[in-house]
Scaffold this motif. Structure first.
Motif, PDB file in Angstrom:
ATOM      1  N   SER A 168       0.714  -1.238   0.043  1.00 47.07           N
ATOM      2  CA  SER A 168       0.089   0.148  -0.011  1.00 47.07           C
ATOM      3  C   SER A 168       0.789   1.221  -0.046  1.00 47.07           C
ATOM      4  O   SER A 168       2.092   1.239   0.194  1.00 47.07           O
ATOM      5  N   GLU A 169       0.179   2.608  -0.156  1.00 46.12           N
ATOM      6  CA  GLU A 169       0.948   3.801  -0.287  1.00 46.12           C
ATOM      7  C   GLU A 169       1.604   3.736   1.284  1.00 46.12           C
ATOM      8  O   GLU A 169       1.010   3.882   1.972  1.00 46.12           O
ATOM      9  N   SER A 170       2.914   4.256   1.059  1.00 47.97           N
ATOM     10  CA  SER A 170       3.580   4.679   2.384  1.00 47.97           C
ATOM     11  C   SER A 170       3.452   6.045   2.620  1.00 47.97           C
ATOM     12  O   SER A 170       3.611   6.862   1.801  1.00 47.97           O
ATOM     13  N   PRO A 171       3.445   6.386   4.049  1.00 51.29           N
ATOM     14  CA  PRO A 171       3.406   7.842   4.295  1.00 51.29           C
ATOM     15  C   PRO A 171       4.687   8.533   4.267  1.00 51.29           C
ATOM     16  O   PRO A 171       5.829   7.568   4.262  1.00 51.29           O
ATOM     17  N   ASP A 172       4.886   9.791   4.469  1.00 49.73           N
ATOM     18  CA  ASP A 172       6.050  10.287   4.555  1.00 49.73           C
ATOM     19  C   ASP A 172       6.951   9.877   5.751  1.00 49.73           C
ATOM     20  O   ASP A 172       6.372   9.873   6.803  1.00 49.73           O
ATOM     21  N   PRO A 173       8.263   9.975   5.435  1.00 51.69           N
ATOM     22  CA  PRO A 173       9.034   9.713   6.776  1.00 51.69           C
ATOM     23  C   PRO A 173       8.810  10.725   7.976  1.00 51.69           C
ATOM     24  O   PRO A 173       8.498  12.026   7.387  1.00 51.69           O
ATOM     25  N   VAL A 174       8.925  10.370   8.977  1.00 48.45           N
ATOM     26  CA  VAL A 174       9.316  11.516  10.154  1.00 48.45           C
ATOM     27  C   VAL A 174      10.687  11.788  10.558  1.00 48.45           C
ATOM     28  O   VAL A 174      11.238  10.792  10.863  1.00 48.45           O
ATOM     29  N   ILE A 175      11.286  12.941  10.092  1.00 51.56           N
ATOM     30  CA  ILE A 175      12.525  13.270  10.374  1.00 51.56           C
ATOM     31  C   ILE A 175      12.575  14.167  11.633  1.00 51.56           C
ATOM     32  O   ILE A 175      12.010  15.126  11.759  1.00 51.56           O
TER      33      ILE A 175
END
Length: 328
Positions: A311-318
């Motif tokens: 499935s679509e991956s969320p943006d990374p948390v940096i």
């Protein structure tokens, strides 16, 4: 009356006794916290960009006493930040409170709330609990670092093991009739570290949980390297289709490299698989040792939820942090 006040009063009274001068008692503490800034995030993750704060992530206050040649006691309180936006103050709770009966059947018997073997070895080898928790702790699949029950530790030469039977919920009260059984077996040949670990948690409705993991690494002259794979099985005896157990897999790899008399580089990569997706966690930092018990540690965290997924991956948390760690 607040139930924590008697605990604090008891520790204060013990600390004031004159026995402290003869070496039978010890008061110690650990403090670590950060300034953090969330540089990037996904709206679905729940940690908005630009969030930042100063925080105490952990405060320990520990009282140890040698009662006799056969018995020791420990009382440890813990407090930590309640999180961004919370109106609650840091409130201490009991982390450890136990009686250690030394040299029972060749080992030491721990009675009360004591440390579990779940990630004790990997956390020590990793060496930067002040920066981030160990793999099972980070992804909340390993239970607790302390539990209420009976523990038995033994070491002989390079061999050591830790057995425990306890309630299971850690510092929280028991909430079912089952118990949790822990066991670890480790060897320390020279600078090497090797351990196998397993636990069995009796859960209501037949949904027992089984965890197996290993730790393999080396710690020599400031250089540390380690790998920690794990397998968690959650039995599904209570669902309509028994036998289709849930499985969690993960691995952590980390290393520390001295680059000067008081500076170290460190890095870590974790992968956590929850059947249909794999999360990745990346961490890197520099440890500036200001004094033997004081370090300032700039570090960068990157959490990539569903990095490997259909499935679509969320943006990374940096997240960028400057961590301070102090012991006394």
């Amino acid at each position: 009356m607040n139930c924590r006040l008697p605990v604090l009063a008891a520790i204060a009274a013990l600390a004031a006794t004159p026995v402290l001068a003869d070496g039978n008692e010890k008061i110690s503490g650990i403090l670590f916290g950060d300034y953090y800034y969330v540089a990037s995030a996904d709206d679905d993750v729940g940690t908005p960009e630009k969030r930042n704060a100063f925080q105490f992530r952990r405060v320990y206050f520990t009282y140890d006493r040698v009662v006799t040649d056969r018995f020791d006691i420990r009382i440890r309180l813990e407090a930590n930040d309640k999180g961004f936006g919370s109106r609650d103050k840091m409130t201490p709770f009991v982390k450890h409170v136990y009686l250690k009966w030394k040299s029972v059947f060749g080992g030491d018997l721990y009675i009360g709330e004591s440390g579990t073997p779940t990630w004790a070895t990997s956390e020590k080898l990793w060496g930067y609990r002040s920066v981030e928790r160990a793999l099972l702790d980070l992804f909340k699949v390993g239970g607790s670092s302390a539990d209420i029950g009976l523990g038995w530790k033994h070491s002989s030469g390079d061999l050591r093991y830790h057995l425990m039977v306890a309630n299971g919920p850690g510092q929280r009260p028991e909430n079912d009739n089952g118990k949790k059984f822990y066991g670890s077996l480790g060897i320390r040949p020279g600078d090497g570290v090797a351990e196998i670990y397993g636990d069995f948690d009796m859960r209501p409705g037949g949904r027992d949980e089984i965890t197996l993991k290993a730790v393999l690494g080396m710690d020599t002259d400031g250089y540390r390297v380690g790998v920690e794979p794990f397998l968690r099985i959650i039995r599904e005896a209570s669902v309509a289709e028994p036998g289709e157990d849930s499985t969690l897999l993960g691995v952590s790899m980390f290393a520390t490299l001295p680059v000067g008399p008081n500076h170290k580089l460190f890095g870590r990569v974790d992968a956590f698989n929850n059947e249909d997706a794999t999360d990745l966690f990346l961490l890197a930092g520099v440890d500036f040792e200001i004094d033997k018990e004081l370090s300032v540690i700039p570090n960068l965290h990157i959490m990539m939820p569903k990095a490997i997924s259909s499935s679509e991956s969320p943006d990374p948390v940096i997240q960028a942090r400057v961590t301070g760690s102090f012991k006394f």
